[in-house]
Scaffold this motif. Structure first.
Motif, PDB file in Angstrom:
ATOM      1  N   VAL A 139     -15.683  21.155   4.315  1.00 18.59           N
ATOM      2  CA  VAL A 139     -15.378  22.578   4.155  1.00 18.59           C
ATOM      3  C   VAL A 139     -13.960  22.758   3.611  1.00 18.59           C
ATOM      4  N   SER A 140     -13.847  23.561   2.562  1.00 15.46           N
ATOM      5  CA  SER A 140     -12.545  23.868   1.973  1.00 15.46           C
ATOM      6  C   SER A 140     -12.197  25.335   2.207  1.00 15.46           C
ATOM      7  N   LEU A 141     -10.903  25.598   2.317  1.00 17.05           N
ATOM      8  CA  LEU A 141     -10.408  26.962   2.401  1.00 17.05           C
ATOM      9  C   LEU A 141      -9.855  27.391   1.052  1.00 17.05           C
ATOM     10  N   GLU A 160     -18.946  30.588   0.747  1.00 12.28           N
ATOM     11  CA  GLU A 160     -20.161  31.061   1.408  1.00 12.28           C
ATOM     12  C   GLU A 160     -19.886  32.263   2.301  1.00 12.28           C
ATOM     13  N   VAL A 161     -18.640  32.398   2.738  1.00 14.54           N
ATOM     14  CA  VAL A 161     -18.235  33.514   3.582  1.00 14.54           C
ATOM     15  C   VAL A 161     -16.773  33.812   3.292  1.00 14.54           C
ATOM     16  N   VAL A 162     -16.399  35.086   3.390  1.00  8.38           N
ATOM     17  CA  VAL A 162     -15.003  35.487   3.214  1.00  8.38           C
ATOM     18  C   VAL A 162     -14.520  36.086   4.523  1.00  8.38           C
ATOM     19  N   LEU A 217       0.558  29.407   8.601  1.00  7.80           N
ATOM     20  CA  LEU A 217      -0.150  28.411   9.401  1.00  7.80           C
ATOM     21  C   LEU A 217      -1.416  27.877   8.728  1.00  7.80           C
ATOM     22  N   GLU A 218      -1.380  27.720   7.407  1.00  7.44           N
ATOM     23  CA  GLU A 218      -2.556  27.177   6.735  1.00  7.44           C
ATOM     24  C   GLU A 218      -2.992  25.838   7.327  1.00  7.44           C
ATOM     25  N   ARG A 219      -2.025  25.010   7.691  1.00  7.21           N
ATOM     26  CA  ARG A 219      -2.365  23.692   8.234  1.00  7.21           C
ATOM     27  C   ARG A 219      -3.163  23.810   9.522  1.00  7.21           C
ATOM     28  N   GLU A 220      -2.839  24.788  10.365  1.00  6.42           N
ATOM     29  CA  GLU A 220      -3.610  24.966  11.591  1.00  6.42           C
ATOM     30  C   GLU A 220      -5.050  25.365  11.274  1.00  6.42           C
ATOM     31  N   LEU A 221      -5.252  26.178  10.269  1.00  2.00           N
ATOM     32  CA  LEU A 221      -6.616  26.591   9.906  1.00  2.00           C
ATOM     33  C   LEU A 221      -7.472  25.384   9.535  1.00  2.00           C
ATOM     34  N   TRP A 222      -6.899  24.476   8.760  1.00  4.83           N
ATOM     35  CA  TRP A 222      -7.657  23.299   8.318  1.00  4.83           C
ATOM     36  C   TRP A 222      -8.081  22.421   9.490  1.00  4.83           C
ATOM     37  N   ARG A 223      -7.333  22.440  10.565  1.00  6.98           N
ATOM     38  CA  ARG A 223      -7.664  21.582  11.716  1.00  6.98           C
ATOM     39  C   ARG A 223      -8.987  21.980  12.370  1.00  6.98           C
ATOM     40  N   GLN A 271     -18.319  20.057  -1.545  1.00  6.62           N
ATOM     41  CA  GLN A 271     -17.543  20.997  -0.747  1.00  6.62           C
ATOM     42  C   GLN A 271     -18.286  22.305  -0.513  1.00  6.62           C
ATOM     43  N   ARG A 272     -18.093  22.854   0.689  1.00 12.05           N
ATOM     44  CA  ARG A 272     -18.565  24.181   1.029  1.00 12.05           C
ATOM     45  C   ARG A 272     -17.337  25.031   1.322  1.00 12.05           C
ATOM     46  N   GLY A 273     -17.301  26.224   0.781  1.00 14.14           N
ATOM     47  CA  GLY A 273     -16.060  26.984   0.814  1.00 14.14           C
ATOM     48  C   GLY A 273     -16.049  28.182   1.741  1.00 14.14           C
ATOM     49  N   ILE A 274     -14.858  28.460   2.284  1.00 18.94           N
ATOM     50  CA  ILE A 274     -14.562  29.681   3.022  1.00 18.94           C
ATOM     51  C   ILE A 274     -13.431  30.390   2.291  1.00 18.94           C
TER      52      ILE A 274
END
Length: 249
Positions: A39-41, A80-82, A27-33, A14-17
């Motif tokens: 990539v994980s949030l 890797e980025v915030v 709207l977390e679900r929209e972000l994942w789309r 996994q690579r993280g944001i």
């Protein structure tokens, strides 16, 4: 039992944001789309405030010390980025404040950082936009603050429409948003910006761009694609005009 089978080769690395979101994000679900499978949030929220969505709330959720605290909350999982995921909180006090939020996240230890309004700035400059239409779910005062932010960039807001909501933006249906996009369109507008990370827009982008023949810029798309650009990953999801905007990061 034979463990040498493909199913046991995972999980996918996994690579993280890291996401710093206002307390009312729904709207977390929209972000994942917007993201590829690898990539994980990792979300942190600003503290709850008993206020409606307004200029006052935008100031509270973008308080420097609170943004720094939320940034530290996500660093243990090594994103890797915030990203500061809030349009109003990152435009409320102009370009200098937006840059200050990025500096705050970096000071708190983020390896890289961006904001929703900062991603909008990148898109405006890359696409060389000088005239746009704006749609927000906010009240008139907060919408005017967005228009002033764009004015700092040298962008003329040719049409501005707002829903006047104090909360519950995630409940607005696609048809209502599409009607407002069409209403805000203007022959002079080179693009339409739909503000607010709590307003659902994912499935509207492709049909609206096809219908109007111009970029439909939305808060979550800008934020997520700016993150993917920082990570040198391809853009995922709909959007014809933004695909190359963040690739040079």
């Amino acid at each position: 039992m034979d463990l040498n089978i493909p199913e046991f080769d995972g999980p996918i690395a996994q690579r993280g944001i890291g996401i710093i979101a206002p307390f009312d994000l729904a709207l977390e679900r929209e972000l994942w789309r917007w993201l590829p499978m690898e990539v994980s949030l990792h979300l942190a929220r600003t503290p709850y405030e008993p206020v409606e969505v307004s200029a006052e709330m935008a100031v509270l959720v973008s308080d420097r010390s609170r943004v720094m605290m939320a940034t530290r909350d996500v660093l243990h999982v090594e994103p890797e980025v915030v990203a500061y995921l809030c349009t109003s909180g990152s435009f409320i006090n102009g370009l200098a404040h937006e840059r200050g939020l990025v500096d705050a996240m970096l000071e708190a230890g983020a390896p890289d950082a961006l904001t929703t309004s900062g991603a909008l700035v990148e898109a405006v400059r890359h696409l060389d936009l000088s005239r746009v239409s704006v749609i927000t779910p906010y009240d008139a005062v907060l919408t005017q603050k967005l228009n002033e932010f764009l004015g700092e960039l040298g962008v003329d807001v040719v049409q501005s429409d707002h829903l006047g909501l104090g909360g519950g933006m995630w409940r607005v249906n696609y048809r209502t948003i599409a009607e407002r996009i069409i209403k805000a369109d203007d022959p002079q507008a080179e693009a339409i910006f739909v503000s607010c990370t709590n307003l659902p827009t994912y499935d509207l982008i492709e049909p609206m761009e096809r219908t109007l023949g111009k970029p439909i810029l939305t808060a979550n798309q800008l934020t997520m694609w700016a993150c993917l650009g920082r990570m040198k990953l391809p853009m995922m999801g709909p959007g014809k005009w933004l695909r190359d905007v963040f690739q040079g990061e």
